[in-house]
Enzyme design. Sequence first.
Site, PDB file in Angstrom:
ATOM      1  N   ASP A  54       0.839  -1.212   0.000  1.00  9.87           N
ATOM      2  CA  ASP A  54       0.000   0.000   0.000  1.00  9.87           C
ATOM      3  C   ASP A  54       0.867   1.254   0.000  1.00  9.87           C
ATOM      4  O   ASP A  54       0.599   2.216  -0.733  1.00  9.87           O
ATOM      5  CB  ASP A  54      -1.020   0.006   1.158  1.00  9.87           C
ATOM      6  CG  ASP A  54      -0.431  -0.130   2.556  1.00  9.87           C
ATOM      7  OD1 ASP A  54       0.781  -0.446   2.681  1.00  9.87           O
ATOM      8  OD2 ASP A  54      -1.175   0.088   3.542  1.00  9.87           O
TER       9      ASP A  54
ATOM     10  N   SER B 131      -4.203  -4.572  12.893  1.00 10.55           N
ATOM     11  CA  SER B 131      -4.444  -3.126  12.870  1.00 10.55           C
ATOM     12  C   SER B 131      -5.095  -2.551  14.102  1.00 10.55           C
ATOM     13  O   SER B 131      -5.977  -1.697  14.003  1.00 10.55           O
ATOM     14  CB  SER B 131      -5.346  -2.783  11.691  1.00 10.55           C
ATOM     15  OG  SER B 131      -4.603  -2.540  10.587  1.00 10.55           O
ATOM     16  N   SER B 132      -4.661  -2.971  15.279  1.00  9.86           N
ATOM     17  CA  SER B 132      -5.228  -2.372  16.491  1.00  9.86           C
ATOM     18  C   SER B 132      -4.857  -0.896  16.570  1.00  9.86           C
ATOM     19  O   SER B 132      -5.656  -0.068  16.997  1.00  9.86           O
ATOM     20  CB  SER B 132      -4.752  -3.114  17.735  1.00  9.86           C
ATOM     21  OG  SER B 132      -3.365  -2.931  17.957  1.00  9.86           O
TER      22      SER B 132
ATOM     23  N   ASP C 123      -5.245   0.221   6.305  1.00 13.20           N
ATOM     24  CA  ASP C 123      -5.965  -0.075   7.551  1.00 13.20           C
ATOM     25  C   ASP C 123      -7.083   0.931   7.808  1.00 13.20           C
ATOM     26  O   ASP C 123      -8.200   0.573   8.183  1.00 13.20           O
ATOM     27  CB  ASP C 123      -4.989  -0.037   8.746  1.00 13.20           C
ATOM     28  CG  ASP C 123      -3.750  -0.876   8.500  1.00 13.20           C
ATOM     29  OD1 ASP C 123      -3.755  -1.659   7.544  1.00 13.20           O
ATOM     30  OD2 ASP C 123      -2.778  -0.730   9.265  1.00 13.20           O
TER      31      ASP C 123
END
Length: 474
Positions: A69, A162-163, A207
Amino acid sequence: MFTDHMTLICHVIDKMADLPPPVQNLAEAKVDHDRYANIKEKFVKKYNCEPKFYARAPGRVNLIGEHIDYCGYGVLPMAIEQDIVIAVCPTSDNQLYLSNTDDKFRDFQCSMTNFEINKAKPDWHNYVLCGVKGMTEFISLTNPVGMQCMVDGCVPNSAGLSSSSALVCCAALATMQANNQSRSKKEIADMCASCERYIGTQGGGMDQAISFMARPGTAKKIDFNPLSEEDVILPEGVAFVISNCCVEKNKAATSDFNTRVVECRLAMQVMAKSKELQWQECKNLADLQNKLKLSLQDMAGIVEACLHKEEYSKQEVCEILGVTAEKLAETSLSANTLHVEKFRLYQRAGHVYSEARRVEEFQRICKEVPSDAAQRLGTLMNQSHESCSQQYECSCTELDDLVNLCIKSGAIGSRLTGAGWGGCAVSMVPSSELSEFLRKVKDGYYVVRGLESRVDEALFATQPGSGAAVYIQS
Ligand code: ADP
Ligand code: NG1
């Protein structure tokens, strides 16, 4: 008639990312009401008043498209059910009060407008500050209202789900709602991708995009520059299983993540220079491809022709680009990679171009659904893992062992998901063999390693979940 109806539905869905995140009464929301009651109870105990609303933002699992990304290439994630929730009561004193339902995250208080984000020691409140600062600047608030906040999260930490982004996105959404503002999901996602970089990591926008633009029942192909999304309907008869190898890796606390970002940037600059382009003007590997007007397959040939397999020293890169080490720091490095002396450019660029092709192929198979769709998707996932592990070197022994065990236990495909160096694998498993698969992985990984107590949170099947939302306390 049918086609018109479908076109209309597609058009409405297309436009959904241009709408703000949904705002709903909590009483009517399809959520775990016991959990929200528990958050409210803790809020009342802490602040002696009730929350006015709750912001929630989900974590995600990336099915394919790893570490591309930030090179400008599309990815294919879906939101998971696990999320971050922040209960909020706006205040009139310009202060931010942070408390967490998990005691290991200590209370924090600061002014809403005057604070430092600590990159050197990224304690949890710094992620909240990224979201608060990002949104405050984005909506040009000179005098944002204060907020009393109780944070509750169930996304496994530092595990590739992706916390951190869920927390940043949730804090940004809470700030927007507390100030009675509204922006589209797409705008907020773009802004959150930028403001998470205040923590020091130079990630892409995957994310934050999926956290806001997710829709239940569908994975998404997310593209960048400009940000766009498209539904990807996964084949029937398969389940996606997440398994955490239980090695934690905090991206912001080490330089590994940014080193990969920098290696991709240097690979792009060296190739651009050898193709006689203005290398300072190229943004990333996708931009280089666009400027050269070549296919992804052709770009694999450019990697072969322009880069060598041996490591590059910093001095060699400086000589190729014709710059001093000081100049290279400015054009290509990040604050936490100034010390890095060796770079693997061939391997990193090779991974990125091959992974970008696998994402395109994955999406095409999901659209065309050939009779062997699941097998072909599985092969792409396996190839992706091999490339992440061998070329990109972002796996670890435990995660490689887990991926191999998942394949042996019946997965059609399995790969690391998220940043890597630990964390989770995602496996595609025939639905009919799901319980047998879960049993084998439980016994073969968790029981054997004395991690049995963690099985419930570490090994689970997952469905594409919904995106970020606000729930008003009635
Ligand atoms: P991930 O891959 O999960 O995004 P990171 O290492 O980038 O992993 O970020 C994890 C960090 O995010 C944690 O160390 C913590 O600071 C913060 N975080 C995640 N979940 C929570 C939570 N529920 N409450 C507070 N902070 C959280
Ligand atoms: P996670 O798994 O959340 O650490 C990170 C980046 C993504 C992407 C993946 C690798 C951030 C916030 N997230 O995700 O953008 O590059 O690694 O594909 O930097």
